[in-house]
Every structure is written in C-alpha cells, then in structure tokens.
Scaffold this motif. Sequence first.
Motif, PDB file in Angstrom:
ATOM      1  N   ALA A  20       8.090  15.541  15.151  1.00 49.20           N
ATOM      2  CA  ALA A  20       8.256  14.189  14.628  1.00 49.20           C
ATOM      3  C   ALA A  20       8.584  14.277  13.143  1.00 49.20           C
ATOM      4  N   HIS A  21       9.193  13.255  12.627  1.00 50.14           N
ATOM      5  CA  HIS A  21       9.439  13.151  11.187  1.00 50.14           C
ATOM      6  C   HIS A  21       9.914  11.745  10.876  1.00 50.14           C
ATOM      7  N   ARG A  22      10.097  11.512   9.613  1.00 53.20           N
ATOM      8  CA  ARG A  22      10.768  10.303   9.152  1.00 53.20           C
ATOM      9  C   ARG A  22      11.358  10.623   7.792  1.00 53.20           C
ATOM     10  N   ASN A  23      12.338   9.865   7.394  1.00 53.91           N
ATOM     11  CA  ASN A  23      12.889  10.035   6.055  1.00 53.91           C
ATOM     12  C   ASN A  23      12.648   8.742   5.298  1.00 53.91           C
ATOM     13  N   GLU A  24      11.560   8.747   4.539  1.00 60.64           N
ATOM     14  CA  GLU A  24      11.106   7.538   3.853  1.00 60.64           C
ATOM     15  C   GLU A  24      12.073   7.064   2.772  1.00 60.64           C
ATOM     16  N   GLU A  25      13.009   7.900   2.363  1.00 62.24           N
ATOM     17  CA  GLU A  25      13.967   7.504   1.327  1.00 62.24           C
ATOM     18  C   GLU A  25      15.117   6.657   1.873  1.00 62.24           C
ATOM     19  N   LEU A  26      15.341   6.727   3.168  1.00 59.75           N
ATOM     20  CA  LEU A  26      16.453   5.984   3.764  1.00 59.75           C
ATOM     21  C   LEU A  26      16.044   4.547   4.071  1.00 59.75           C
ATOM     22  N   GLN A  27      17.015   3.687   4.123  1.00 58.98           N
ATOM     23  CA  GLN A  27      16.772   2.283   4.447  1.00 58.98           C
ATOM     24  C   GLN A  27      17.410   1.955   5.803  1.00 58.98           C
ATOM     25  N   ASP A  28      17.224   2.852   6.757  1.00 60.83           N
ATOM     26  CA  ASP A  28      17.770   2.630   8.094  1.00 60.83           C
ATOM     27  C   ASP A  28      16.737   3.056   9.131  1.00 60.83           C
ATOM     28  N   LYS A  29      17.164   3.214  10.369  1.00 65.83           N
ATOM     29  CA  LYS A  29      16.243   3.534  11.455  1.00 65.83           C
ATOM     30  C   LYS A  29      15.481   4.838  11.238  1.00 65.83           C
ATOM     31  N   CYS A  30      16.044   5.773  10.468  1.00 65.86           N
ATOM     32  CA  CYS A  30      15.383   7.067  10.253  1.00 65.86           C
ATOM     33  C   CYS A  30      14.180   6.968   9.320  1.00 65.86           C
ATOM     34  N   ARG A  31      13.977   5.799   8.731  1.00 61.35           N
ATOM     35  CA  ARG A  31      12.775   5.567   7.922  1.00 61.35           C
ATOM     36  C   ARG A  31      11.538   5.469   8.816  1.00 61.35           C
TER      37      ARG A  31
END
Length: 158
Positions: A12-23
Amino acid sequence: MIIRKEYKFYAAHRNEELQDKCRNLHGHRYGIVCHFEVQRTGSYSTLFSDFDDKIGPFLKEKYDHGMLINVNDPLYTTLKSHMATHGEDFKLCEFQGPTSVENLAYKLFTEITRMGFDLSLLEVQETDTSVISYDREDWARDNEAQVFSAAHAIDSAQ
C-alpha cells in the motif's frame, strides 16, 4: 551477459503531495524485473538461486503486504501513534520522500546493489500498463545529485 529475474510483492502507499486519486491510500501488486550483469566462470555464470535466496526473502520481509510511507507524511505520525497506543505492529517501509514509483525504483536499486549484485537495469511495474525502467546511469545521477541524502544516512546506519 545479463541474467533477468522477476519478483512480485503487494504494498500500500499514497502520494500525499499529489492532488489526485493517488493522494488516497491504495495498493498495488508491484512487479520488479532485475537485469544483472554477470561473468561466466566455466560452464555457468551465477546460479539463479543466488539471486532468489537473497532478494526473495528481502522483499517478503521489507515490502510484501506492507505500507510504503514517507516519514514526512502526517499519516506516518498517526500510524506510529496508533501502533504505540494499541500495540499493533504494521509493516511500514519508510521513505525519506514521496513513495512514487521513481523513488521506489531508486530505493530498490540501492538495496539490491548493496546485496552485492551488479544490477544494470531495474524495471518496476506499478500497474498493468505503467512500468518505469531505472538503470545504473539513473542511479548514479541520483546519487551524485544527493537527491536522497537523508535516505542514504538512514540506510547506511542499518
């Protein structure tokens, strides 16, 4: 001569810097393909099991069914607090920056190289249609630029 080996793990992960679904927190079945430079010394160069005996258990222990997380992500502090409060032990694979596939490729290239293998190319498949190819020149550039210097300090201490 090149030996090519494939491995897979779930994380699992997330990219907190993005403002899209990958957040959002989500998961992948990552596929990695390692291309090793080897030299023949007689009738063979390297036993395939030499790679599998080190890389397979390493991926299972550090990555598989874990969470890739940036230590600067506010969620990291929340998870660590939850673990301490409730006695749970989540498998957290710590990054010193965003958990992008590019940063994952850098981290894996570094870790596999430190195992003593001569890795020339690493492919990381994040989705069915998205693969990053990360080679020794990319790794040298990232090391030279010291883009991940904090990661080196932590990794060197281990």
